[in-house]
Design a protein around this motif. Sequence first.
Motif, PDB file in Angstrom:
ATOM      1  N   ILE A  52       0.852  -1.191   0.000  1.00 13.72           N
ATOM      2  CA  ILE A  52       0.000   0.000   0.000  1.00 13.72           C
ATOM      3  C   ILE A  52       0.888   1.242   0.000  1.00 13.72           C
ATOM      4  CG2 ILE A  52      -1.682   1.314   1.376  1.00 13.72           C
ATOM      5  CD1 ILE A  52      -2.692  -1.475   2.393  1.00 13.72           C
ATOM      6  N   PHE A  53       1.888   1.226   0.862  1.00 20.09           N
ATOM      7  CA  PHE A  53       2.823   2.355   0.995  1.00 20.09           C
ATOM      8  C   PHE A  53       3.484   2.671  -0.354  1.00 20.09           C
ATOM      9  CE2 PHE A  53       6.650   4.578   2.279  1.00 20.09           C
ATOM     10  CZ  PHE A  53       6.280   5.290   3.408  1.00 20.09           C
ATOM     11  N   ALA A  54       3.863   1.623  -1.081  1.00 19.36           N
ATOM     12  CA  ALA A  54       4.587   1.809  -2.340  1.00 19.36           C
ATOM     13  C   ALA A  54       3.662   2.131  -3.519  1.00 19.36           C
ATOM     14  CB  ALA A  54       5.406   0.560  -2.653  1.00 19.36           C
ATOM     15  N   ASN A  55       2.433   1.597  -3.508  1.00 19.75           N
ATOM     16  CA  ASN A  55       1.616   1.636  -4.726  1.00 19.75           C
ATOM     17  C   ASN A  55       0.284   2.358  -4.646  1.00 19.75           C
ATOM     18  OD1 ASN A  55       3.472  -0.023  -6.186  1.00 19.75           O
ATOM     19  ND2 ASN A  55       2.690  -1.773  -5.034  1.00 19.75           N
ATOM     20  N   ASP A  56      -0.281   2.523  -3.446  1.00 17.06           N
ATOM     21  CA  ASP A  56      -1.652   3.051  -3.386  1.00 17.06           C
ATOM     22  C   ASP A  56      -1.669   4.562  -3.641  1.00 17.06           C
ATOM     23  OD1 ASP A  56      -4.380   3.524  -2.863  1.00 17.06           O
ATOM     24  OD2 ASP A  56      -4.423   1.954  -1.358  1.00 17.06           O
ATOM     25  N   THR A  57      -2.542   4.980  -4.555  1.00 15.43           N
ATOM     26  CA  THR A  57      -2.640   6.407  -4.889  1.00 15.43           C
ATOM     27  C   THR A  57      -3.815   7.074  -4.166  1.00 15.43           C
ATOM     28  OG1 THR A  57      -3.957   5.833  -6.816  1.00 15.43           O
ATOM     29  CG2 THR A  57      -1.606   6.116  -7.166  1.00 15.43           C
ATOM     30  N   PHE A  58      -4.601   6.299  -3.429  1.00 13.99           N
ATOM     31  CA  PHE A  58      -5.733   6.822  -2.650  1.00 13.99           C
ATOM     32  C   PHE A  58      -6.637   7.713  -3.512  1.00 13.99           C
ATOM     33  CE2 PHE A  58      -2.277   5.777   0.214  1.00 13.99           C
ATOM     34  CZ  PHE A  58      -2.910   4.960   1.146  1.00 13.99           C
ATOM     35  N   GLY A  59      -6.768   7.324  -4.778  1.00  8.51           N
ATOM     36  CA  GLY A  59      -7.690   8.024  -5.678  1.00  8.51           C
ATOM     37  C   GLY A  59      -7.221   9.391  -6.147  1.00  8.51           C
ATOM     38  N   THR A  60      -5.968   9.748  -5.882  1.00  4.17           N
ATOM     39  CA  THR A  60      -5.512  11.090  -6.272  1.00  4.17           C
ATOM     40  C   THR A  60      -5.232  11.188  -7.767  1.00  4.17           C
ATOM     41  OG1 THR A  60      -3.937  12.849  -5.770  1.00  4.17           O
ATOM     42  CG2 THR A  60      -3.027  10.648  -5.943  1.00  4.17           C
ATOM     43  N   LYS A  61      -5.250  12.398  -8.284  1.00  6.48           N
ATOM     44  CA  LYS A  61      -4.851  12.653  -9.666  1.00  6.48           C
ATOM     45  C   LYS A  61      -3.439  13.273  -9.687  1.00  6.48           C
ATOM     46  CE  LYS A  61      -8.902  11.860 -11.929  1.00  6.48           C
ATOM     47  NZ  LYS A  61      -9.234  10.731 -11.029  1.00  6.48           N
ATOM     48  N   GLN A  62      -2.875  13.490  -8.486  1.00 10.53           N
ATOM     49  CA  GLN A  62      -1.553  14.121  -8.386  1.00 10.53           C
ATOM     50  C   GLN A  62      -0.468  13.209  -8.942  1.00 10.53           C
ATOM     51  OE1 GLN A  62      -0.872  17.255  -6.775  1.00 10.53           O
ATOM     52  NE2 GLN A  62      -3.093  17.432  -6.898  1.00 10.53           N
ATOM     53  N   THR A  63       0.502  13.818  -9.592  1.00 11.02           N
ATOM     54  CA  THR A  63       1.666  13.054 -10.054  1.00 11.02           C
ATOM     55  C   THR A  63       2.929  13.800  -9.642  1.00 11.02           C
ATOM     56  OG1 THR A  63       1.665  14.188 -12.177  1.00 11.02           O
ATOM     57  CG2 THR A  63       0.493  12.079 -12.081  1.00 11.02           C
ATOM     58  N   ALA A  74       2.535   8.336 -10.433  1.00  2.00           N
ATOM     59  CA  ALA A  74       1.384   8.628  -9.581  1.00  2.00           C
ATOM     60  C   ALA A  74       1.881   8.876  -8.155  1.00  2.00           C
ATOM     61  CB  ALA A  74       0.411   7.461  -9.606  1.00  2.00           C
ATOM     62  N   MET A  75       1.147   9.707  -7.433  1.00  2.00           N
ATOM     63  CA  MET A  75       1.515  10.054  -6.054  1.00  2.00           C
ATOM     64  C   MET A  75       1.205   8.895  -5.107  1.00  2.00           C
ATOM     65  SD  MET A  75       2.740  12.842  -5.130  1.00  2.00           S
ATOM     66  CE  MET A  75       3.042  13.882  -3.738  1.00  2.00           C
ATOM     67  N   THR A  76       2.188   8.536  -4.306  1.00  2.00           N
ATOM     68  CA  THR A  76       2.019   7.495  -3.277  1.00  2.00           C
ATOM     69  C   THR A  76       2.802   7.956  -2.044  1.00  2.00           C
ATOM     70  OG1 THR A  76       4.033   6.349  -3.929  1.00  2.00           O
ATOM     71  CG2 THR A  76       1.997   5.641  -5.021  1.00  2.00           C
ATOM     72  N   CYS A  77       2.736   7.186  -0.972  1.00  2.00           N
ATOM     73  CA  CYS A  77       3.552   7.498   0.213  1.00  2.00           C
ATOM     74  C   CYS A  77       5.029   7.565  -0.184  1.00  2.00           C
ATOM     75  CB  CYS A  77       3.423   6.417   1.282  1.00  2.00           C
ATOM     76  SG  CYS A  77       1.749   6.042   1.822  1.00  2.00           S
ATOM     77  N   ALA A  78       5.412   6.664  -1.097  1.00  2.00           N
ATOM     78  CA  ALA A  78       6.817   6.532  -1.488  1.00  2.00           C
ATOM     79  C   ALA A  78       7.337   7.753  -2.252  1.00  2.00           C
ATOM     80  CB  ALA A  78       7.000   5.275  -2.320  1.00  2.00           C
ATOM     81  N   ALA A  79       6.431   8.621  -2.724  1.00  2.00           N
ATOM     82  CA  ALA A  79       6.877   9.824  -3.435  1.00  2.00           C
ATOM     83  C   ALA A  79       7.723  10.694  -2.508  1.00  2.00           C
ATOM     84  CB  ALA A  79       5.674  10.612  -3.952  1.00  2.00           C
ATOM     85  N   ASP A  83      12.436   4.842  -0.350  1.00  2.00           N
ATOM     86  CA  ASP A  83      12.865   3.482   0.002  1.00  2.00           C
ATOM     87  C   ASP A  83      11.955   2.871   1.076  1.00  2.00           C
ATOM     88  OD1 ASP A  83      14.432   1.182   0.118  1.00  2.00           O
ATOM     89  OD2 ASP A  83      15.914   2.067   1.479  1.00  2.00           O
ATOM     90  N   GLY A  84      10.656   2.978   0.847  1.00  2.00           N
ATOM     91  CA  GLY A  84       9.695   2.419   1.799  1.00  2.00           C
ATOM     92  C   GLY A  84       9.723   3.129   3.140  1.00  2.00           C
TER      93      GLY A  84
END
Length: 165
Positions: A52-63, A74-79, A83-84
């Motif tokens: 989830i941390f690496a891949n989930d975008t939580f429905g955002t359109k942000q990049t 795509a924006m994720t926690c990892a952005a 490194d996780g």
Amino acid sequence: MHRPLAASILVPALLAALLPGAASAATAPAGKFTATAKVSSVDEAAAQGAQIFANDTFGTKQTWVPPNAFSSHAMTCAACHTDGGKSEGTTPAGAHLPSLIGAAAKYPKFKAKKHAVYTLERQIVHCVRAGIMGKPPAYNSPEMIDLVAYLTQLSKGATMGQQFK
Ligand code: HEC
């Protein structure tokens, strides 16, 4: 030559669109990551949390465009949490963030600016809203539980309660 080449690109793309689960983890595009509520260990929850941390975008359109990359991701926690979350992070705007190793042990944490005590869950909600600009997972959702499990795993062995006098 033209035809087979086009097909070789189109077929996997079509398959991935129709069967998101068919894409391998390594090539899985960022998007909604649905966690399973039934797990057989806390390590399994933490492993899902890492996904989830690496891949989930939580429905955002942000990049964002990672350093040395040409295309936006795509924006994720990892952005922001590199490194996780295991190394020092950098926001797309260039601000430096401490690593998340040991972070979970500092919660509940007093936030002077908000005159409030934040739980780890509330911090995650804050990061999804203000950082990812997405829809945060519900407090008791499998996604939230898995993120908490993952962040707590990153704090394994850290001393709890140091925030108290
Ligand atoms: C746009 C950048 C950005 C994104 C994306 C982001 N964060 Fe954060 N995160 C921050 C910043 C900045 C801080 C520290 C200041 C603050 O609390 O806003 C922070 C702090 C944290 C902390 C607290 C660390 C501590 O030592 O108290 C946790 C935990 C955290 N983030 C988890 C996450 C999770 C989980 C996600 C994905 C759901 C995420 N963050 C997405 C920028 C981001």
